[in-house]
Write a protein that holds these residues in place. Structure first.
Motif, PDB file in Angstrom:
ATOM      1  N   ALA A  46       6.452  23.520  52.598  1.00  0.00           N
ATOM      2  CA  ALA A  46       7.308  23.591  53.832  1.00  0.00           C
ATOM      3  C   ALA A  46       6.754  23.385  55.270  1.00  0.00           C
ATOM      4  CB  ALA A  46       7.763  25.022  53.928  1.00  0.00           C
ATOM      5  N   GLU A  47       5.519  23.382  55.237  1.00  0.00           N
ATOM      6  CA  GLU A  47       4.454  23.206  56.530  1.00  0.00           C
ATOM      7  C   GLU A  47       4.452  21.466  56.380  1.00  0.00           C
ATOM      8  OE1 GLU A  47       0.179  23.844  58.582  1.00  0.00           O
ATOM      9  OE2 GLU A  47       0.591  23.858  56.269  1.00  0.00           O
TER      10      GLU A  47
ATOM     11  N   SER B  43       8.381  20.172  57.091  1.00  0.00           N
ATOM     12  CA  SER B  43       8.857  20.350  58.402  1.00  0.00           C
ATOM     13  C   SER B  43       8.427  19.528  59.482  1.00  0.00           C
ATOM     14  CB  SER B  43       9.041  21.968  58.670  1.00  0.00           C
ATOM     15  OG  SER B  43       7.478  22.160  58.702  1.00  0.00           O
TER      16      SER B  43
ATOM     17  N   VAL C  69       9.918  16.114  59.338  1.00  0.00           N
ATOM     18  CA  VAL C  69      11.288  16.372  59.974  1.00  0.00           C
ATOM     19  C   VAL C  69      11.184  16.214  61.370  1.00  0.00           C
ATOM     20  CG1 VAL C  69      13.394  17.668  59.904  1.00  0.00           C
ATOM     21  CG2 VAL C  69      12.333  17.265  57.875  1.00  0.00           C
ATOM     22  N   LEU C  70      10.206  17.215  61.963  1.00  0.00           N
ATOM     23  CA  LEU C  70      10.291  17.185  63.431  1.00  0.00           C
ATOM     24  C   LEU C  70       9.650  15.955  63.898  1.00  0.00           C
ATOM     25  CD1 LEU C  70       8.548  20.790  63.738  1.00  0.00           C
ATOM     26  CD2 LEU C  70      10.803  19.964  64.620  1.00  0.00           C
TER      27      LEU C  70
ATOM     28  N   VAL D 115      14.088  23.442  62.807  1.00  0.00           N
ATOM     29  CA  VAL D 115      12.851  23.165  62.082  1.00  0.00           C
ATOM     30  C   VAL D 115      11.801  23.693  62.469  1.00  0.00           C
ATOM     31  CG1 VAL D 115      11.821  21.225  60.867  1.00  0.00           C
ATOM     32  CG2 VAL D 115      14.313  21.308  61.039  1.00  0.00           C
TER      33      VAL D 115
ATOM     34  N   LEU E  90      10.781  27.182  61.572  1.00  0.00           N
ATOM     35  CA  LEU E  90      10.388  27.123  60.178  1.00  0.00           C
ATOM     36  C   LEU E  90       8.917  26.459  59.909  1.00  0.00           C
ATOM     37  CD1 LEU E  90      11.029  27.040  57.305  1.00  0.00           C
ATOM     38  CD2 LEU E  90      11.924  24.710  57.449  1.00  0.00           C
ATOM     39  N   HIS E  91       8.535  25.559  60.811  1.00  0.00           N
ATOM     40  CA  HIS E  91       7.296  25.001  60.772  1.00  0.00           C
ATOM     41  C   HIS E  91       6.008  25.574  61.129  1.00  0.00           C
ATOM     42  CE1 HIS E  91       4.131  21.952  60.868  1.00  0.00           C
ATOM     43  NE2 HIS E  91       3.764  22.307  62.094  1.00  0.00           N
TER      44      HIS E  91
END
Length: 83
Positions: free
Chosen positions: A10-11, A14, A17-18, A34, A37-38
């Motif tokens: 997930a790290e 994300s 995505v960022l 996001v 979430l990160h």
């Protein structure tokens, strides 16, 4: 260990995505969704790594502190240590 794998994925995802959002359209909604979430995934990676039994000997604890890819680095060090 499973928690660390999920949080590391997930790290890293994300972060991708960022970065893609920043380099393309820079939509504030994506950043506001996001970004937390990160940050949460980053903190879970640190907590999960520091609780791992063999993390100190392999240096995974310190590797987990690297923002963005620390989870992947910690997983690699733990895998090489035989955990």
């Amino acid at each position: 260990m499973r928690t660390l794998r999920l949080a590391a994925g997930a790290e890293a995802a994300s972060l991708v995505v960022l970065s893609a959002n920043l380099l393309t359209v820079h939509t504030p909604a994506v950043s506001s969704l996001v970004g937390p979430l990160h940050g949460t995934a980053y903190l879970v990676v640190i907590a999960a790594t520091w609780q791992a039994s063999d993390a100190a000997a392999s240096g995974a604890r310190w590797a987990s502190l690297v923002p963005g890819v620390g989870g992947l680095l910690a997983l690699r060090r733990l895998r090489n240590a035989g955990v």
